[in-house]
Write a protein that holds these residues in place. Structure first.
Motif, PDB file in Angstrom:
ATOM      1  N   ASP A  74      -5.425 -21.951 -11.909  1.00 55.36           N
ATOM      2  CA  ASP A  74      -5.883 -21.264 -13.013  1.00 55.36           C
ATOM      3  C   ASP A  74      -5.800 -22.238 -14.309  1.00 55.36           C
ATOM      4  N   ALA A  75      -6.163 -21.920 -15.569  1.00 56.92           N
ATOM      5  CA  ALA A  75      -5.911 -22.955 -16.650  1.00 56.92           C
ATOM      6  C   ALA A  75      -5.571 -22.037 -17.805  1.00 56.92           C
ATOM      7  N   GLN A  76      -4.713 -22.718 -18.672  1.00 53.41           N
ATOM      8  CA  GLN A  76      -4.746 -21.971 -19.923  1.00 53.41           C
ATOM      9  C   GLN A  76      -4.550 -23.083 -21.022  1.00 53.41           C
ATOM     10  N   MET A  77      -4.423 -22.717 -22.294  1.00 47.58           N
ATOM     11  CA  MET A  77      -4.324 -23.334 -23.555  1.00 47.58           C
ATOM     12  C   MET A  77      -3.191 -22.997 -24.154  1.00 47.58           C
ATOM     13  N   PRO A  78      -2.159 -23.671 -23.728  1.00 46.83           N
ATOM     14  CA  PRO A  78      -0.689 -23.457 -24.556  1.00 46.83           C
ATOM     15  C   PRO A  78      -0.483 -23.043 -25.903  1.00 46.83           C
ATOM     16  N   GLU A  79      -1.110 -23.883 -26.726  1.00 51.10           N
ATOM     17  CA  GLU A  79      -1.169 -23.881 -28.279  1.00 51.10           C
ATOM     18  C   GLU A  79      -1.874 -22.683 -28.805  1.00 51.10           C
ATOM     19  N   HIS A  80      -2.896 -22.247 -27.830  1.00 47.20           N
ATOM     20  CA  HIS A  80      -3.686 -21.252 -28.522  1.00 47.20           C
ATOM     21  C   HIS A  80      -3.068 -19.391 -27.535  1.00 47.20           C
ATOM     22  N   ARG A  81      -2.187 -19.768 -26.808  1.00 50.41           N
ATOM     23  CA  ARG A  81      -1.847 -18.688 -25.863  1.00 50.41           C
ATOM     24  C   ARG A  81      -2.786 -17.973 -25.205  1.00 50.41           C
TER      25      ARG A  81
END
Length: 133
Positions: A74-81
């Motif tokens: 999977d993948a995520q953008m931590p700063e954008h949550r």
């Protein structure tokens, strides 16, 4: 005694091959958990905003660890949550190899790949940050 020496020789010769197999594809990135080594290479090599991409992956247990039972990517953008807008599918291949499809980064910025390896009744989770411009 000769059988023991022959067995030790075969084992010693197989160790470099096993380590080489865990190296993954040429140019593959590598992340490690306590129990596993995960190698991956994106296709295409350069990820573009709004374009689907896939991954060739390899998962190798470290010495004395259970073989992997499954892999989740999977993948995520931590700063954008938030994560991706698409669900990734992962299909096993031969020899600890996997193919992940359906990945797409819909905006530029810092993304984190998330790799979850299940084996021996436990799940190891490792991440790798990538910057997409």
């Amino acid at each position: 005694m000769q059988r023991l020496c022959a067995s030790v020789a075969v084992l010693a010769l197989s160790l470099p091959a096993a380590a080489q197999e865990c190296a993954g594809h040429p140019g593959a990135a590598k992340v490690e958990s306590e129990r596993y080594v995960v190698t991956y290479r994106t296709k295409p090599d350069k990820i573009a905003v709004g374009q689907h991409f896939s991954m060739d992956l390899g998962v190798c247990p470290k010495r004395g660890q259970a073989a992997p039972e499954s892999l989740r990517v999977d993948a995520q953008m931590p700063e954008h949550r938030h994560g991706m807008n698409y669900k990734t599918t992962v299909k096993p291949a031969d020899g600890g190899r996997y193919q992940a499809e359906g990945l797409m980064f819909h905006m530029p910025g810092r993304w984190e790949f998330i790799f979850e390896v299940r084996g021996g009744g436990k799940t190891d989770r490792v991440t790798r940050s990538v910057m997409l411009e």
